[in-house]
Design a protein around this motif. Structure first.
Motif, mmCIF file in Angstrom:
data_model
loop_
_atom_site.group_PDB
_atom_site.id
_atom_site.type_symbol
_atom_site.label_atom_id
_atom_site.label_comp_id
_atom_site.label_asym_id
_atom_site.label_seq_id
_atom_site.Cartn_x
_atom_site.Cartn_y
_atom_site.Cartn_z
ATOM 1 N N ILE A 97 -53.270 18.353 -12.354
ATOM 2 C CA ILE A 97 -51.924 18.570 -11.651
ATOM 3 C C ILE A 97 -51.835 19.303 -10.352
ATOM 4 N N TYR A 98 -52.727 20.185 -10.163
ATOM 5 C CA TYR A 98 -52.725 20.889 -9.079
ATOM 6 C C TYR A 98 -52.874 20.106 -7.683
ATOM 7 N N ALA A 99 -53.828 18.957 -7.939
ATOM 8 C CA ALA A 99 -54.097 18.203 -6.871
ATOM 9 C C ALA A 99 -52.759 17.327 -6.551
ATOM 10 N N VAL A 100 -51.931 16.923 -7.682
ATOM 11 C CA VAL A 100 -50.726 16.401 -7.408
ATOM 12 C C VAL A 100 -49.721 17.354 -6.564
ATOM 13 N N ALA A 101 -49.912 18.488 -7.050
ATOM 14 C CA ALA A 101 -48.788 19.492 -6.282
ATOM 15 C C ALA A 101 -49.265 19.725 -4.896
ATOM 16 N N ALA A 102 -50.539 19.698 -4.513
ATOM 17 C CA ALA A 102 -51.176 19.552 -3.228
ATOM 18 C C ALA A 102 -50.535 18.383 -2.361
ATOM 19 N N SER A 103 -50.667 17.288 -2.943
ATOM 20 C CA SER A 103 -50.251 16.272 -2.164
ATOM 21 C C SER A 103 -48.635 16.248 -1.995
ATOM 22 N N LEU A 104 -47.754 16.545 -3.132
ATOM 23 C CA LEU A 104 -46.383 16.631 -3.039
ATOM 24 C C LEU A 104 -45.958 17.478 -1.944
ATOM 25 N N LEU A 105 -46.699 18.809 -1.925
ATOM 26 C CA LEU A 105 -46.511 19.581 -0.733
ATOM 27 C C LEU A 105 -46.493 19.088 0.498
ATOM 28 N N CYS A 106 -47.646 18.497 0.418
ATOM 29 C CA CYS A 106 -47.688 17.766 2.046
ATOM 30 C C CYS A 106 -46.869 16.817 2.201
ATOM 31 N N TRP A 107 -46.631 15.951 1.262
ATOM 32 C CA TRP A 107 -45.508 14.906 1.657
ATOM 33 C C TRP A 107 -44.048 15.590 1.884
ATOM 34 N N GLY A 108 -43.638 16.475 1.249
ATOM 35 C CA GLY A 108 -42.346 17.235 1.519
ATOM 36 C C GLY A 108 -42.236 18.056 2.977
ATOM 37 N N ILE A 109 -43.489 18.520 3.457
ATOM 38 C CA ILE A 109 -43.570 19.167 4.783
ATOM 39 C C ILE A 109 -43.344 17.811 5.900
ATOM 40 N N LEU A 110 -44.001 16.799 5.424
ATOM 41 C CA LEU A 110 -44.084 15.910 6.533
ATOM 42 C C LEU A 110 -42.794 15.173 6.573
ATOM 43 N N ALA A 111 -42.274 14.895 5.285
ATOM 44 C CA ALA A 111 -41.066 14.184 5.285
ATOM 45 C C ALA A 111 -39.863 14.959 5.856
ATOM 46 N N SER A 112 -39.980 16.179 5.828
ATOM 47 C CA SER A 112 -39.008 16.812 6.402
ATOM 48 C C SER A 112 -38.722 16.722 7.846
ATOM 49 N N ILE A 113 -39.601 15.915 8.565
ATOM 50 C CA ILE A 113 -39.459 15.804 9.963
ATOM 51 C C ILE A 113 -38.555 14.737 10.152
ATOM 52 N N TYR A 114 -38.154 13.854 9.332
ATOM 53 C CA TYR A 114 -37.593 12.506 9.716
ATOM 54 C C TYR A 114 -36.264 12.687 10.171
ATOM 55 N N HIS A 115 -35.279 13.349 9.471
ATOM 56 C CA HIS A 115 -33.947 13.439 9.826
ATOM 57 C C HIS A 115 -33.557 14.065 11.242
ATOM 58 N N PRO A 116 -34.335 15.399 11.493
ATOM 59 C CA PRO A 116 -33.993 15.526 12.754
ATOM 60 C C PRO A 116 -34.669 14.787 13.960
ATOM 61 N N ALA A 117 -35.922 14.279 13.562
ATOM 62 C CA ALA A 117 -36.422 13.792 14.669
ATOM 63 C C ALA A 117 -35.713 12.340 14.868
ATOM 64 N N GLY A 118 -35.343 11.433 13.605
ATOM 65 C CA GLY A 118 -34.721 10.169 13.721
ATOM 66 C C GLY A 118 -33.544 10.215 14.461
ATOM 67 N N LEU A 119 -32.607 11.325 13.955
ATOM 68 C CA LEU A 119 -31.023 11.296 14.564
ATOM 69 C C LEU A 119 -31.107 11.808 15.990
ATOM 70 N N ALA A 120 -32.137 12.616 16.276
ATOM 71 C CA ALA A 120 -32.244 12.737 17.875
ATOM 72 C C ALA A 120 -32.496 11.722 18.644
ATOM 73 N N LEU A 121 -33.642 10.803 18.125
ATOM 74 C CA LEU A 121 -33.792 9.709 18.966
ATOM 75 C C LEU A 121 -32.464 8.836 19.019
ATOM 76 N N ILE A 122 -31.903 8.620 17.797
ATOM 77 C CA ILE A 122 -30.628 7.710 18.087
ATOM 78 C C ILE A 122 -29.521 8.403 18.695
ATOM 79 N N SER A 123 -29.385 9.690 18.872
ATOM 80 C CA SER A 123 -28.417 10.091 19.688
ATOM 81 C C SER A 123 -28.904 10.243 21.249
ATOM 82 N N THR A 124 -29.915 10.119 21.678
ATOM 83 C CA THR A 124 -30.065 10.192 22.899
ATOM 84 C C THR A 124 -30.550 8.852 23.327
#
Length: 427
Positions: A97-124
């Motif tokens: 379960i600790y390995a699962v936690a590490a994978s999900l932590l990495c997912w959350g950090i990388l997923a947080s990139i999308y909304h500010p980057a994707g919407l900035a791309l649309i807006s410009t």
């Protein structure tokens, strides 16, 4: 306005990415029950593990927005797609379960990139922003609906580790598509204030003093009101969508109706909730088209007032029978998601292009980060008070949002928004 080829390219890219991010996000809770059995741990432990993925999904939006301004939004979106997909692949080799936690932590950090980057791309990069914001929102709802459905269906025939790999395939394909796709990320800036944004989107922003300086300038402008508006959107949104499925399932009108064979685990309330999400797609499209015809602040006021009325209407409508409840949820879904194109356009209107990534970073810190506070106080209200008090509180939140939007409507015009002066770190 007809979409240009450049608009279509950016729209397709961001729609795919938005759908994939929410596809992953809503697949995670389906795995929760599986991990309880696979690793023989308690619900509390798995809850903490899942939280490790969701917390950085909101909190990481701010640094992600800063990186989008510095390195270019397209690069960040591709990194998000590749990283979140690989994070799901690593679940397949998790031995604890600790390995699962590490994978999900990495997912959350990388997923947080999308909304500010994707919407900035649309807006410009997009000329017809309203239309693309609408289609972009619809794509996100498709991911929200299909993610848990695909996960639950695949788990019927495959071992959970194989399902995790299968879910990563759309993300990996979207990554390859993004790497090959060519478009102009600044095509939508014609007529905007001059910016030193280059073809890669590198605005010259630097860490440290530039971040502090640009943040100070943003919050000294009308963006402060936009940020407050989005935070109240998030408080209403998270409160409704977190508890509505449970509340619908407990209504007398939902009792006594059996689901179709093979779907016994789903209640009638779950089907009504899915209908709400589908209605939300229509709301996003309609509101996206209206952003080019109606002042965004005026649109925000109208939708907030509608949401306030809908909140206080839940208790009386819930006693009127199944047809009234279904109609109510259709209207609520339409309105709840109709506000999204308006606040996304408000960020584009009231902020300078060179700080667009940072602006959307703050926006989704308010939406997903501060907005999640309603999950906590909503649970307390439902536990210690009544459903009526819960929805009455949501109505008050919507009215506060409407008041802030009125202030935005009567304040300085978007053209008066101050553009940050270059800082020493930018030279």
């Amino acid at each position: 306005m007809e979409l240009t080829d450049n608009d279509r390219s950016i729209a397709t890219f961001t729609m795919l990415a938005h759908a994939v991010v929410h596809w992953f996000e809503l697949a995670i809770p389906i795995f929760l029950v599986v991990w309880l059995d696979a690793f023989e741990v308690s619900v509390a432990v798995v809850g903490v593990v899942v939280a490790l993925g969701y917390v950085p999904f909101g909190l990481g939006a701010l640094p992600a927005g800063l990186l989008a301004d510095r390195y270019g939004p397209k690069r960040l979106v591709v990194l998000c797609l590749a990283g979140t997909s690989v994070s799901f692949v690593t679940l397949a080799v998790a031995t604890s379960i600790y390995a699962v936690a590490a994978s999900l932590l990495c997912w959350g950090i990388l997923a947080s990139i999308y909304h500010p980057a994707g919407l900035a791309l649309i807006s410009t990069g997009v000329e017809d922003r309203g239309t693309v914001f609408a289609w972009h929102g619809i794509a996100g709802n498709v991911g929200i609906a299909l993610g848990p459905f695909a996960t639950a269906t695949l788990l019927l025939v495959l071992e959970w580790r194989l399902v995790a790999v299968a879910l990563a395939v759309p993300g990996l394909l979207a990554t390859l598509y993004g790497l090959r796709l060519q478009f102009d990320p600044t095509a939508g800036l014609e007529g905007d204030s001059e910016s030193d944004t280059n073809a890669d989107g590198d605005t010259g922003s630097r860490a440290g003093s530039a971040f502090v300086s640009n943040s100070r300038t943003l919050f000294a402008s009308s963006f402060l009101l936009v940020f407050a508006v989005v935070t109240f959107v998030g408080l209403y949104y998270r409160g409704v969508l977190t508890y509505l499925p449970e509340l619908l399932g407990g209504l007398p009108a939902m009792e006594g109706i059996e689901p179709p064979a093979g779907l016994e685990e789903l209640s009638l309330g779950d089907y009504v909730y899915v209908g709400l999400l589908v209605a939300g797609m229509a709301g996003q499209y309609a509101a996206g088209k209206l952003t080019s015809r109606v002042a965004v602040a005026r649109g925000l006021v109208a939708v907030f007032v509608g949401l306030a009325i809908l909140a206080v209407a839940f208790v009386p409508v819930s006693a009127m029978g199944l047809a009234a409840i279904v109609l109510y949820c259709v209207v609520l879904g339409f309105s709840l998601f109709a506000i999204e194109p308006f606040y996304q356009e408000a960020v584009a209107v009231y902020t300078p292009p060179e700080s667009r990534g940072l602006s959307y970073g703050y926006t989704y810190l308010g939406m997903f980060g501060l907005g999640s506070l309603s999950i906590a106080f909503g649970g307390v209200l439902l536990d210690r008070a009544t459903v009526g008090v819960f929805f009455g509180t949501l109505s008050i939140l919507a009215l506060i949002g409407a008041g802030l939007s009125v202030r935005l409507l009567t304040g300085p015009s978007p053209t008066d928004t101050e553009v940050p002066e270059p800082t020493a770190a930018d030279d």
